[in-house]
Design a protein around this motif. Structure first.
Motif, short mmCIF file in Angstrom:
data_model
loop_
_atom_site.label_atom_id
_atom_site.label_comp_id
_atom_site.label_asym_id
_atom_site.label_seq_id
_atom_site.Cartn_x
_atom_site.Cartn_y
_atom_site.Cartn_z
N LEU A 28 0.95 -1.37 0.22
CA LEU A 28 -0.18 0.01 0.16
C LEU A 28 0.92 1.69 0.10
CD1 LEU A 28 -2.72 1.34 0.30
CD2 LEU A 28 -2.79 1.08 2.59
N VAL A 29 1.86 1.77 0.82
CA VAL A 29 2.76 2.16 0.77
C VAL A 29 3.38 2.31 -0.84
CG1 VAL A 29 5.11 3.38 1.82
CG2 VAL A 29 2.38 2.71 3.17
N LEU A 30 3.88 1.65 -0.94
CA LEU A 30 4.87 2.09 -1.93
C LEU A 30 4.08 1.45 -3.61
CD1 LEU A 30 7.34 -1.30 -1.18
CD2 LEU A 30 7.98 1.41 -1.06
N HIS A 31 2.83 1.68 -3.49
CA HIS A 31 2.22 1.24 -5.18
C HIS A 31 2.31 1.90 -6.28
CE1 HIS A 31 -1.13 4.03 -3.13
NE2 HIS A 31 -1.55 3.93 -4.95
N ASP A 32 2.79 3.66 -5.45
CA ASP A 32 2.93 4.44 -6.92
C ASP A 32 4.71 5.01 -6.70
OD1 ASP A 32 -0.01 5.13 -7.63
OD2 ASP A 32 -0.17 6.03 -6.31
N THR A 33 5.84 4.18 -6.19
CA THR A 33 6.83 3.85 -6.51
C THR A 33 7.04 4.47 -7.92
OG1 THR A 33 6.84 3.49 -4.29
CG2 THR A 33 9.10 3.39 -4.97
N ARG A 47 14.91 -4.37 -1.60
CA ARG A 47 15.02 -3.63 -0.20
C ARG A 47 13.70 -4.68 0.42
NH1 ARG A 47 15.78 1.95 1.47
NH2 ARG A 47 15.85 1.87 3.64
N PHE A 48 12.74 -4.86 -0.20
CA PHE A 48 11.39 -5.61 0.62
C PHE A 48 11.34 -7.35 0.22
CE2 PHE A 48 10.92 -0.43 0.38
CZ PHE A 48 10.94 -0.16 1.05
N GLY A 49 11.86 -7.53 -0.76
CA GLY A 49 11.33 -9.40 -1.69
C GLY A 49 10.46 -9.11 -2.48
N GLN A 50 11.20 -10.70 -2.84
CA GLN A 50 10.17 -10.56 -4.92
C GLN A 50 8.35 -10.44 -3.98
OE1 GLN A 50 11.83 -10.22 -7.79
NE2 GLN A 50 9.66 -9.24 -8.04
N PRO A 51 7.80 -10.93 -3.45
CA PRO A 51 7.03 -10.51 -3.65
C PRO A 51 6.10 -8.91 -2.87
CG PRO A 51 7.55 -12.72 -1.83
CD PRO A 51 8.22 -11.72 -2.10
N ILE A 52 6.90 -8.45 -2.51
CA ILE A 52 6.55 -6.47 -2.09
C ILE A 52 5.94 -6.63 -3.65
CG2 ILE A 52 7.16 -5.01 -1.62
CD1 ILE A 52 5.46 -7.02 0.66
N ALA A 53 7.70 -6.96 -4.88
CA ALA A 53 7.92 -5.86 -5.68
C ALA A 53 6.64 -6.48 -6.78
CB ALA A 53 9.30 -6.31 -6.07
N ASP A 54 5.86 -8.21 -6.88
CA ASP A 54 5.43 -8.50 -7.98
C ASP A 54 3.70 -7.80 -6.90
OD1 ASP A 54 7.04 -10.14 -8.61
OD2 ASP A 54 6.74 -11.83 -7.48
N ASN A 55 3.78 -7.03 -5.89
CA ASN A 55 2.32 -6.94 -5.52
C ASN A 55 2.07 -5.12 -6.38
OD1 ASN A 55 1.95 -9.16 -4.06
ND2 ASN A 55 2.17 -7.65 -2.14
N VAL A 56 3.52 -4.55 -6.41
CA VAL A 56 3.79 -3.04 -6.76
C VAL A 56 3.38 -3.18 -8.36
CG1 VAL A 56 5.41 -1.32 -6.90
CG2 VAL A 56 4.98 -2.64 -4.57
N ARG A 57 4.03 -4.25 -8.49
CA ARG A 57 3.87 -3.94 -10.48
C ARG A 57 2.41 -4.25 -10.62
NH1 ARG A 57 7.60 -5.68 -13.75
NH2 ARG A 57 9.33 -6.14 -12.31
N TRP A 58 2.18 -5.08 -9.86
CA TRP A 58 0.32 -5.46 -10.15
C TRP A 58 -0.49 -4.30 -10.12
CZ3 TRP A 58 -1.60 -8.19 -13.49
CH2 TRP A 58 -1.31 -9.59 -13.67
#
Length: 86
Positions: A28-33, A47-58
């Motif tokens: 939620l915090v990183l979604h527009d980064t 920095r935050f792990g692949q699962p977080i990066a995948d969520n942000v990508r979506w």
């Protein structure tokens, strides 16, 4: 990370998102980064792990991911088509 500290204070003060899983809070915090900064998905993963990066990508508009030269209308349609896959 200052953003996370501010988010934690917001959660404590308002009680919102208290029951949300931590990975979803970080997403939620990183979604527009990637859309709003020069940060990359690779940096987020490191920095935050692949699962977080995948969520942000979506949650990142496809037209922003591809640094497209299409018109605004074409980018908009691209993003709608991308969301339809989710």
């Amino acid at each position: 990370l200052m953003v996370m500290r501010l988010f934690d204070e917001y959660v404590i003060r308002t009680g919102k998102y208290r029951d949300m899983r931590e990975d979803m809070q970080v997403t939620l915090v990183l979604h527009d980064t990637v859309e709003d900064t020069d940060a990359t998905f690779e940096e987020i993963a490191k920095r935050f792990g692949q699962p977080i990066a995948d969520n942000v990508r979506w949650l990142t508009k496809l037209s922003k991911q591809q640094k497209s030269t299409l018109s605004r209308r074409e980018r908009y349609q691209m993003d709608l088509d991308y969301l339809a896959q989710a």
